[in-house]
Design a protein around this motif. Structure first.
Motif, short mmCIF file in Angstrom:
data_model
loop_
_atom_site.label_atom_id
_atom_site.label_comp_id
_atom_site.label_asym_id
_atom_site.label_seq_id
_atom_site.Cartn_x
_atom_site.Cartn_y
_atom_site.Cartn_z
N GLU A 25 6.73 -9.81 7.82
CA GLU A 25 5.48 -10.48 8.21
C GLU A 25 5.21 -11.72 7.37
O GLU A 25 4.17 -12.34 7.50
CB GLU A 25 4.30 -9.50 8.09
CG GLU A 25 4.44 -8.25 8.94
CD GLU A 25 4.41 -8.56 10.43
OE1 GLU A 25 3.66 -9.47 10.84
OE2 GLU A 25 5.14 -7.90 11.17
N GLY A 26 6.15 -12.06 6.46
CA GLY A 26 5.99 -13.24 5.63
C GLY A 26 5.17 -13.03 4.37
O GLY A 26 4.82 -13.99 3.68
N ARG A 27 4.85 -11.79 4.05
CA ARG A 27 4.07 -11.48 2.84
C ARG A 27 5.02 -11.35 1.66
O ARG A 27 6.10 -10.78 1.78
CB ARG A 27 3.29 -10.17 3.02
CG ARG A 27 2.29 -10.23 4.16
CD ARG A 27 1.69 -8.87 4.43
NE ARG A 27 2.69 -7.98 5.03
CZ ARG A 27 2.42 -7.04 5.93
NH1 ARG A 27 1.18 -6.85 6.34
NH2 ARG A 27 3.38 -6.27 6.42
N GLU A 28 4.60 -11.85 0.50
CA GLU A 28 5.39 -11.66 -0.72
C GLU A 28 5.04 -10.29 -1.31
O GLU A 28 3.90 -10.04 -1.67
CB GLU A 28 5.13 -12.75 -1.75
CG GLU A 28 6.03 -12.57 -2.97
CD GLU A 28 5.90 -13.70 -3.96
OE1 GLU A 28 5.32 -13.46 -5.03
OE2 GLU A 28 6.39 -14.80 -3.66
N ILE A 29 6.04 -9.42 -1.36
CA ILE A 29 5.86 -8.05 -1.84
C ILE A 29 6.56 -7.92 -3.19
O ILE A 29 7.71 -8.32 -3.35
CB ILE A 29 6.42 -7.03 -0.83
CG1 ILE A 29 5.79 -7.21 0.55
CG2 ILE A 29 6.26 -5.61 -1.36
CD1 ILE A 29 4.29 -6.98 0.62
N ASP A 30 5.85 -7.36 -4.14
CA ASP A 30 6.37 -7.16 -5.49
C ASP A 30 6.45 -5.65 -5.74
O ASP A 30 5.43 -4.97 -5.74
CB ASP A 30 5.40 -7.83 -6.48
CG ASP A 30 5.81 -7.68 -7.93
OD1 ASP A 30 6.95 -7.27 -8.20
OD2 ASP A 30 4.96 -7.98 -8.79
N ILE A 31 7.66 -5.15 -5.93
CA ILE A 31 7.84 -3.73 -6.22
C ILE A 31 8.11 -3.60 -7.71
O ILE A 31 9.03 -4.22 -8.23
CB ILE A 31 9.00 -3.13 -5.41
CG1 ILE A 31 8.73 -3.27 -3.91
CG2 ILE A 31 9.22 -1.66 -5.80
CD1 ILE A 31 9.90 -2.86 -3.03
N ARG A 32 7.29 -2.77 -8.36
CA ARG A 32 7.48 -2.57 -9.80
C ARG A 32 7.10 -1.15 -10.19
O ARG A 32 6.33 -0.49 -9.48
CB ARG A 32 6.71 -3.61 -10.59
CG ARG A 32 5.24 -3.67 -10.37
CD ARG A 32 4.61 -4.83 -11.16
NE ARG A 32 3.16 -4.79 -11.05
CZ ARG A 32 2.46 -5.44 -10.15
NH1 ARG A 32 3.05 -6.20 -9.25
NH2 ARG A 32 1.14 -5.35 -10.14
N PRO A 33 7.61 -0.69 -11.33
CA PRO A 33 7.25 0.65 -11.78
C PRO A 33 5.75 0.77 -12.04
O PRO A 33 5.11 -0.18 -12.48
CB PRO A 33 8.04 0.82 -13.09
CG PRO A 33 9.17 -0.14 -12.98
CD PRO A 33 8.61 -1.32 -12.21
#
Length: 176
Positions: A25-33
């Motif tokens: 969808e063009g969203r910046e997703i940040d995966i972190r602990p």
């Protein structure tokens, strides 16, 4: 429960967090602990409070705030591994590895507004990469057999069906 069967060979390598990507969808997703801050916890309580009851499986996530908080206090403890997918300050998804004897059980949740955007796959890969970094060898999960998108994703990830005797499939993967 009988002893689970795990694949003989470890699965492919998975990128450990932090992982930043653009979803479909063009969203910046940040995966972190998960680091244990009050802000993170409150964002997860909010995410689970907004969860569609139709997407709950096996009684989780719970539906009422007090039950959500109790459940989260159990899975956010230091023995579990947790990663969160963030869209800015909003928790879009959460995945956890919960110790269970000599293995860990995987659970993954993506808020409805973020489903089918590639977040679940990246969230699971990040969790498995984090688990491998932390020395976890074996992971298992259960999934309702009718949930074909999830079953297919788990197979593509490297999970193998270890028990298909009930309405749920039990699937396993070896990380090391």
């Amino acid at each position: 429960m009988s002893e689970r069967d795990y694949p003989d060979e470890p699965a492919e390598a998975f990128e450990a967090p932090p992982v930043v990507f653009e979803d479909k969808e063009g969203r910046e997703i940040d995966i972190r602990p998960y680091e244990g801050t009050d802000e993170e916890t409150e964002a997860l309580v909010e995410m689970y409070g907004a969860f569609d009851p139709a997407d709950r499986a096996q009684g989780i996530p719970p539906g009422k705030e007090d039950r959500i908080r109790t459940w989260l206090s159990n899975i956010l403890d230091e023995e579990c591994l947790n990663v969160v997918a963030w869209d800015g300050e909003t928790a879009a998804g959460h995945a956890t590895l919960v110790p269970d004897g000599d293995a860990y059980e995987l659970a993954i949740f993506v808020l409805q507004a973020y489903q089918r955007a590639g977040i679940g796959r990246r969230l699971m890969y990040a969790l498995l990469g984090y688990g491998r970094e932390e020395g976890i060898e074996k992971v298992w999960l259960t999934v309702e057999r009718w949930n074909r998108p999830a079953v297919n994703l788990y197979h593509e990830t490297g999970f193998e069906t270890s028990d298909a005797e009930s309405f749920e499939l039990e699937m396993t993967i070896r990380l090391q």
